[in-house]
Motif scaffolding. Structure first.
Motif, PDB file in Angstrom:
ATOM      1  N   LYS A  43       7.398  17.042  12.945  1.00 44.17           N
ATOM      2  CA  LYS A  43       7.036  16.577  14.285  1.00 44.17           C
ATOM      3  C   LYS A  43       5.721  15.811  14.288  1.00 44.17           C
ATOM      4  CE  LYS A  43      10.416  18.563  16.666  1.00 44.17           C
ATOM      5  NZ  LYS A  43      11.385  17.755  17.388  1.00 44.17           N
ATOM      6  N   ILE A  44       4.754  16.365  13.620  1.00 38.60           N
ATOM      7  CA  ILE A  44       3.425  15.748  13.627  1.00 38.60           C
ATOM      8  C   ILE A  44       2.831  15.862  12.225  1.00 38.60           C
ATOM      9  CG2 ILE A  44       2.359  17.894  14.502  1.00 38.60           C
ATOM     10  CD1 ILE A  44       0.378  16.011  16.026  1.00 38.60           C
ATOM     11  N   ALA A  45       2.222  14.791  11.784  1.00 38.43           N
ATOM     12  CA  ALA A  45       1.670  14.804  10.423  1.00 38.43           C
ATOM     13  C   ALA A  45       0.412  13.956  10.372  1.00 38.43           C
ATOM     14  CB  ALA A  45       2.710  14.273   9.439  1.00 38.43           C
ATOM     15  N   TRP A  46      -0.441  14.310   9.435  1.00 36.91           N
ATOM     16  CA  TRP A  46      -1.699  13.565   9.246  1.00 36.91           C
ATOM     17  C   TRP A  46      -1.619  12.855   7.897  1.00 36.91           C
ATOM     18  CZ3 TRP A  46      -6.820  16.056   7.311  1.00 36.91           C
ATOM     19  CH2 TRP A  46      -7.827  15.082   7.272  1.00 36.91           C
ATOM     20  N   TYR A  47      -1.808  11.568   7.932  1.00 37.53           N
ATOM     21  CA  TYR A  47      -1.667  10.749   6.729  1.00 37.53           C
ATOM     22  C   TYR A  47      -2.992  10.085   6.367  1.00 37.53           C
ATOM     23  CZ  TYR A  47       3.470  10.742   6.891  1.00 37.53           C
ATOM     24  OH  TYR A  47       4.786  11.085   6.853  1.00 37.53           O
ATOM     25  N   ALA A  48      -3.159   9.781   5.095  1.00 36.06           N
ATOM     26  CA  ALA A  48      -4.225   8.885   4.630  1.00 36.06           C
ATOM     27  C   ALA A  48      -3.532   7.751   3.894  1.00 36.06           C
ATOM     28  CB  ALA A  48      -5.172   9.612   3.704  1.00 36.06           C
ATOM     29  N   GLY A  49      -3.992   6.552   4.099  1.00 33.12           N
ATOM     30  CA  GLY A  49      -3.317   5.417   3.478  1.00 33.12           C
ATOM     31  C   GLY A  49      -4.282   4.356   3.007  1.00 33.12           C
ATOM     32  N   ALA A  50      -3.805   3.499   2.140  1.00 36.63           N
ATOM     33  CA  ALA A  50      -4.624   2.386   1.655  1.00 36.63           C
ATOM     34  C   ALA A  50      -3.705   1.217   1.353  1.00 36.63           C
ATOM     35  CB  ALA A  50      -5.389   2.801   0.405  1.00 36.63           C
ATOM     36  N   SER A  51      -4.262   0.028   1.406  1.00 37.33           N
ATOM     37  CA  SER A  51      -3.448  -1.147   1.075  1.00 37.33           C
ATOM     38  C   SER A  51      -4.315  -2.226   0.435  1.00 37.33           C
ATOM     39  CB  SER A  51      -2.761  -1.702   2.325  1.00 37.33           C
ATOM     40  OG  SER A  51      -3.718  -2.158   3.236  1.00 37.33           O
ATOM     41  N   PHE A  52      -3.660  -3.015  -0.381  1.00 34.88           N
ATOM     42  CA  PHE A  52      -4.271  -4.178  -1.014  1.00 34.88           C
ATOM     43  C   PHE A  52      -3.584  -5.387  -0.399  1.00 34.88           C
ATOM     44  CE2 PHE A  52      -4.135  -7.302  -4.536  1.00 34.88           C
ATOM     45  CZ  PHE A  52      -5.495  -7.499  -4.666  1.00 34.88           C
ATOM     46  N   GLN A  53      -4.386  -6.364   0.039  1.00 34.87           N
ATOM     47  CA  GLN A  53      -3.805  -7.422   0.863  1.00 34.87           C
ATOM     48  C   GLN A  53      -4.125  -8.821   0.335  1.00 34.87           C
ATOM     49  OE1 GLN A  53      -5.498  -6.612   4.720  1.00 34.87           O
ATOM     50  NE2 GLN A  53      -4.803  -4.489   4.712  1.00 34.87           N
ATOM     51  N   PRO A  54      -3.239  -9.423  -0.455  1.00 32.75           N
ATOM     52  CA  PRO A  54      -3.409 -10.843  -0.781  1.00 32.75           C
ATOM     53  C   PRO A  54      -3.370 -11.645   0.521  1.00 32.75           C
ATOM     54  CG  PRO A  54      -1.713  -9.841  -2.145  1.00 32.75           C
ATOM     55  CD  PRO A  54      -2.050  -8.853  -1.080  1.00 32.75           C
ATOM     56  N   GLY A  84      -7.666  -2.307   2.655  1.00 31.93           N
ATOM     57  CA  GLY A  84      -7.721  -1.522   3.886  1.00 31.93           C
ATOM     58  C   GLY A  84      -7.527  -0.048   3.588  1.00 31.93           C
ATOM     59  N   VAL A  85      -8.297   0.783   4.241  1.00 35.06           N
ATOM     60  CA  VAL A  85      -8.060   2.235   4.160  1.00 35.06           C
ATOM     61  C   VAL A  85      -7.907   2.756   5.582  1.00 35.06           C
ATOM     62  CG1 VAL A  85      -9.168   2.693   1.951  1.00 35.06           C
ATOM     63  CG2 VAL A  85     -10.545   2.643   4.008  1.00 35.06           C
ATOM     64  N   GLU A  86      -7.092   3.758   5.728  1.00 35.11           N
ATOM     65  CA  GLU A  86      -6.827   4.251   7.073  1.00 35.11           C
ATOM     66  C   GLU A  86      -6.428   5.717   7.028  1.00 35.11           C
ATOM     67  OE1 GLU A  86      -3.766   1.547   8.146  1.00 35.11           O
ATOM     68  OE2 GLU A  86      -2.199   2.678   7.131  1.00 35.11           O
ATOM     69  N   SER A  87      -6.573   6.343   8.142  1.00 35.67           N
ATOM     70  CA  SER A  87      -6.126   7.721   8.293  1.00 35.67           C
ATOM     71  C   SER A  87      -5.506   7.801   9.678  1.00 35.67           C
ATOM     72  CB  SER A  87      -7.321   8.663   8.170  1.00 35.67           C
ATOM     73  OG  SER A  87      -6.879   9.978   8.340  1.00 35.67           O
ATOM     74  N   ASN A 112       1.970   6.133  15.446  1.00 39.18           N
ATOM     75  CA  ASN A 112       0.891   6.354  14.486  1.00 39.18           C
ATOM     76  C   ASN A 112      -0.431   5.920  15.098  1.00 39.18           C
ATOM     77  OD1 ASN A 112       2.961   6.977  12.616  1.00 39.18           O
ATOM     78  ND2 ASN A 112       3.221   4.793  12.206  1.00 39.18           N
ATOM     79  N   LEU A 113      -1.401   6.814  15.103  1.00 41.12           N
ATOM     80  CA  LEU A 113      -2.690   6.528  15.715  1.00 41.12           C
ATOM     81  C   LEU A 113      -3.804   6.974  14.774  1.00 41.12           C
ATOM     82  CD1 LEU A 113      -1.880   8.011  19.240  1.00 41.12           C
ATOM     83  CD2 LEU A 113      -1.970   5.588  18.687  1.00 41.12           C
ATOM     84  N   GLY A 114      -4.783   6.105  14.561  1.00 40.69           N
ATOM     85  CA  GLY A 114      -5.895   6.534  13.717  1.00 40.69           C
ATOM     86  C   GLY A 114      -6.839   5.411  13.362  1.00 40.69           C
ATOM     87  N   PRO A 115      -8.004   5.738  12.812  1.00 41.95           N
ATOM     88  CA  PRO A 115      -8.999   4.723  12.473  1.00 41.95           C
ATOM     89  C   PRO A 115      -8.632   3.953  11.206  1.00 41.95           C
ATOM     90  CG  PRO A 115      -9.768   6.887  11.829  1.00 41.95           C
ATOM     91  CD  PRO A 115      -8.467   7.090  12.516  1.00 41.95           C
ATOM     92  N   GLN A 116      -9.157   2.742  11.120  1.00 43.37           N
ATOM     93  CA  GLN A 116      -8.875   1.892   9.958  1.00 43.37           C
ATOM     94  C   GLN A 116     -10.123   1.102   9.575  1.00 43.37           C
ATOM     95  OE1 GLN A 116      -5.240  -0.910   9.607  1.00 43.37           O
ATOM     96  NE2 GLN A 116      -7.002  -2.263   9.717  1.00 43.37           N
ATOM     97  N   PHE A 117     -10.316   0.918   8.275  1.00 46.67           N
ATOM     98  CA  PHE A 117     -11.435   0.116   7.784  1.00 46.67           C
ATOM     99  C   PHE A 117     -10.863  -0.961   6.866  1.00 46.67           C
ATOM    100  CE2 PHE A 117     -14.613  -0.665   4.423  1.00 46.67           C
ATOM    101  CZ  PHE A 117     -15.666  -1.124   5.203  1.00 46.67           C
ATOM    102  N   GLY A 130       0.795  -1.215   0.000  1.00 45.27           N
ATOM    103  CA  GLY A 130       0.000   0.000   0.000  1.00 45.27           C
ATOM    104  C   GLY A 130       0.823   1.257   0.000  1.00 45.27           C
ATOM    105  N   PHE A 131       0.176   2.342   0.302  1.00 44.49           N
ATOM    106  CA  PHE A 131       0.848   3.639   0.314  1.00 44.49           C
ATOM    107  C   PHE A 131       0.250   4.533   1.400  1.00 44.49           C
ATOM    108  CE2 PHE A 131      -2.863   4.187  -2.310  1.00 44.49           C
ATOM    109  CZ  PHE A 131      -3.361   5.427  -1.922  1.00 44.49           C
ATOM    110  N   ASP A 132       1.019   5.533   1.795  1.00 47.40           N
ATOM    111  CA  ASP A 132       0.540   6.577   2.700  1.00 47.40           C
ATOM    112  C   ASP A 132       0.760   7.916   2.017  1.00 47.40           C
ATOM    113  OD1 ASP A 132      -0.061   4.774   4.699  1.00 47.40           O
ATOM    114  OD2 ASP A 132       1.935   4.902   5.604  1.00 47.40           O
ATOM    115  N   TYR A 133      -0.172   8.811   2.217  1.00 48.31           N
ATOM    116  CA  TYR A 133      -0.030  10.151   1.641  1.00 48.31           C
ATOM    117  C   TYR A 133      -0.171  11.174   2.762  1.00 48.31           C
ATOM    118  CZ  TYR A 133      -0.584  14.148  -1.440  1.00 48.31           C
ATOM    119  OH  TYR A 133      -0.417  15.360  -2.063  1.00 48.31           O
ATOM    120  N   LYS A 134       0.829  12.047   2.875  1.00 50.56           N
ATOM    121  CA  LYS A 134       0.784  13.047   3.943  1.00 50.56           C
ATOM    122  C   LYS A 134      -0.152  14.179   3.530  1.00 50.56           C
ATOM    123  CE  LYS A 134       4.683  14.659   5.982  1.00 50.56           C
ATOM    124  NZ  LYS A 134       5.791  15.633   6.159  1.00 50.56           N
ATOM    125  N   LEU A 135      -1.211  14.373   4.323  1.00 50.12           N
ATOM    126  CA  LEU A 135      -2.183  15.412   4.013  1.00 50.12           C
ATOM    127  C   LEU A 135      -1.750  16.759   4.595  1.00 50.12           C
ATOM    128  CD1 LEU A 135      -5.357  13.289   4.835  1.00 50.12           C
ATOM    129  CD2 LEU A 135      -4.499  13.833   2.571  1.00 50.12           C
TER     130      LEU A 135
END
Lengths: 482, 192
Positions: A386-397, A430-433, A446-451, A376-381
């Motif tokens: 020091k502190i950053a907010w990311y959005a990420g997604a992954s494909f999981q075989p 999976g998608v996460e922020s 790293n702390l945040g919700p995931q689906f 997957g990948f993460d993108y810094k929004l």
């Protein structure tokens, strides 16, 4: 006739001799059978796995911190020299923090009377035991005695030089970063003194010290700059640049969505799939509820640029959701509908759980154990170092290592467990922020919700329902540059 | 634990009853699997799969006939199903293949007669061995064997004839039996 008799005799002989033939199976056969029959009792081993994974994660993180703090100590470890009256030179390791000069007080320089010095065998041991000196922060001394071979000194000093150079670079960094700490440059005098000896100028090391005493902070800086030019810190390993390791755990709640295949929907009017003899009891929609699921993994992250990074690793998932059912007093015959080339066919099963109202309520856990390779990948929004907010997604075989799946009977009245219907290979997304907070040690939390959503059905194509579990959780992770 | 208690407990998914049942029947069933399998590991795999079927289908046992016989039938069918998954097996039971097979020349450990006979059976080619096991020892008819192995009944017959002749030759050669047409077959030690 003779042939017939002959044959019977032979067969009888074989049967008699082989009938009582016994072999004792190894114990692992029973363990495998037991695990297959009681998958719910395998979960203690799941707990052990989770514990192990957590322990590995903890060790990984704490090890990183230890390495980091170790290097920090080295960073502020300065050599100093002192003398005693018997004409020997003692070199001491003293420990001082950045901005503090508490341990850099009693520095004097003295050389041996005839300018030729030797270092006893202890010196080598000390030179090689730098690490332990640093760790213990305890001063260690060695003697330089008069009248011995200078070559030995040189070779040792060269050995020392390597260490010294690295330390001077470190000192330079500190001073350039904080002009007020200019006094730290005095520490370099000890090292320069050692270099002085290395070059064979062991007679007047005091001049080095005096020069330093007279120097102003700006001069010191210039001196350090020049020195640093020739003693550049090694470039960071290009392979490691931009790479980080990450470890994470995601406690979550698992649910599912269930679709009826078109062929079964078309066949629902056909009476052949119904095994419910009691027309007064109508099956209700499956009564389900979420259950605790967990995800844990480790992997690597590669920064492509300041905002975008890719990641992969190995991930373990324990998924679960609960079906509320009624436990029957006795096994009941039912059917499960399967797809075939011509539509739908049914197969007989025995069930102990019904999807009808009743007193003996029970919970059926639909569990699976999964191993995945998320890509997957993460993108810094937003954010800074020091502190950053990311959005990420992954494909999981995903490989389904085991599970316990309760399927609905053709008439929806009963639940039947048939592990053979579980699809072994699947795909998840999976998608996460998350918010990434950098700690002083360089690691990030790293702390945040995931689906997480399963892309293919839990069951094989044969089964007439399509089930896609999903989970909503909260990611707790650590990442650390390599 | 009586057989009834063991049976009732196993149907209720009681682990200790299931283990009791397994301990009681697994040694003999492994002997059955071993006659069909290539080696002990394969035999244990067959036994494992067979017993999982036994426990999942145990509620279907109506008490008609001995429990051991019922279990044995499931185990044998499991062995055949596992063998059939192997592509080479289909060739080995084919009649064309049967004309060109040879006995594997291996040393047979001379422990006891049953073991020796089983080891001799295991020297036979897979196709021969399977048909001989099913017909001579498990008591299936050639029609049933044909159905089980997806071959013609006549193929089963000819496979069996050849298997029997080959096994007889091995047993005589190894001095396990003596061929005596008037007296039938007997133990070499007792008849000599």
């Amino acid at each position: 006739m003779e042939k017939e008799f002959y044959r019977d005799e032979f067969e009888q002989f074989l049967k008699d001799t082989t009938d009582d033939f016994k072999m004792y199976p190894s114990r692992k056969v029973w363990h495998s059978i037991y695990n297959d029959l009681h998958p719910d009792r395998k979960w203690p081993s799941l707990a052990v796995c989770l514990l192990l994974l957590t322990a590995i994660m903890y060790l990984g993180v704490s090890n990183n911190n230890a390495i980091n703090s170790g290097s920090k100590k080295t960073q502020y470890n300065y050599l100093s020299a002192s003398s005693n009256e018997s004409g020997t030179v003692q070199l001491k390791e003293s420990f001082a923090n950045s901005g503090s000069n508490a341990n850099i007080k009693n520095r004097e320089f003295l050389t041996a009377s005839n300018g030729k010095v030797d270092i006893s065998i202890n010196t080598l041991a000390i030179a090689e035991s730098n690490n332990s000196i640093n760790v213990n922060s305890s001063p260690t001394s060695f003697k330089i005695e008069a009248g011995s071979d200078i070559q030995k000194v040189s070779s040792l000093i060269v050995k020392e030089n390597a260490t010294i150079s690295a330390k001077i670079i470190t000192a330079e960094t500190n001073i350039l970063g904080n002009e007020e700490n200019a006094k730290e440059s005095e520490d370099l005098v000890a090292k320069e003194y050692l270099q002085h000896i290395a070059n064979g100028n062991s007679k007047n090391p005091e001049s080095v010290y005096n020069k330093s005493q007279q120097a102003q902070p700006n001069d010191n800086r210039e001196w350090i700059d020049n020195f640093a030019l020739y003693n550049k810190k090694k470039e960071r390993n290009s392979f490691k640049r931009g790479w980080s390791t990450q470890y994470y755990v995601v406690p979550s709640v698992g649910y599912r969505v269930l679709f009826k295949n078109e062929q079964l929907a078309a066949s629902n009017d056909n009476s052949f799939i119904s095994t419910n003899n009691n027309n007064d009891v109508k099956p209700s929609e499956p009564n389900e509820q979420g259950a605790l699921s967990i995800e844990a993994g480790a992997g690597v992250i590669k920064e492509i640029n300041s905002r975008f990074r890719i990641k992969t690793g190995l991930q373990f998932n324990y998924t679960d959701f609960i079906t509320n059912a009624q436990k029957l007093d006795h096994p009941t015959t039912t059917t499960v509908a399967f797809n075939n080339d011509y539509g739908v066919s049914v197969q007989g099963y025995s069930s102990r759980y019904a999807n009808t109202p009743g007193k003996n309520k029970d919970q059926l856990h639909n569990r699976t154990l999964q191993l995945s390779i998320p890509i997957g990948f993460d993108y810094k929004l937003l954010g800074n170092n020091k502190i950053a907010w990311y959005a990420g997604a992954s494909f999981q075989p995903t490989y389904i290592a085991g599970g316990y799946a309760w399927v609905q009977s053709a008439d929806n009245n009963f639940y039947v467990d048939d592990p053979s219907l579980l699809r072994r290979w699947n795909f998840n997304a999976g998608v996460e922020s998350f918010v990434s907070i950098k700690t002083p040690s360089g690691a990030s939390i790293n702390l945040g919700p995931q689906f997480r959503y399963q892309l293919m059905s839990t069951y094989s194509k044969r089964y007439t329902y399509t089930e896609k579990p999903y989970s909503i959780g909260f990611k707790i992770g650590f990442s650390k540059p390599l | 634990m009586t057989e009834e208690q063991m049976l009732a407990g196993s149907i209720k998914n009681n682990a200790s009853a299931q283990e009791e049942l397994y301990n009681r029947f697994s040694p003999r069933m492994l002997g059955v699997c071993y006659r069909f399998a290539k080696n002990r590991e394969d035999a244990e795999d067959m036994l494992q799969e067979g017993f999982i079927k036994v426990f999942t289908q145990l509620h279907q046992y109506r008490g008609e006939g001995a429990l051991e016989g019922w279990i044995r039938r499931i185990i044998v069918h499991t062995c055949i199903n596992i063998l059939k998954k192997n592509k080479k097996f289909a060739d080995s039971v084919d009649i064309i293949y049967a004309n060109s097979v040879r006995v594997r020349e291996e040393m047979i450990p001379s422990i006891m007669q049953a073991k020796q006979v089983v080891e001799c059976i295991r020297l036979l080619p897979t196709g021969y061995r399977t048909v001989l096991n099913l017909y001579a020892i498990e008591g299936f008819s050639h029609r049933e064997i044909g159905h089980m192995l997806d071959i013609e009944e006549s193929t089963s017959r000819s496979q069996y004839t050849r298997a029997k002749a080959m096994l007889e030759e091995i047993l005589v050669k190894r001095n396990i039996i003596q061929k005596n047409r008037k007296q039938g077959y007997g133990n070499a030690a007792s008849t000599s």
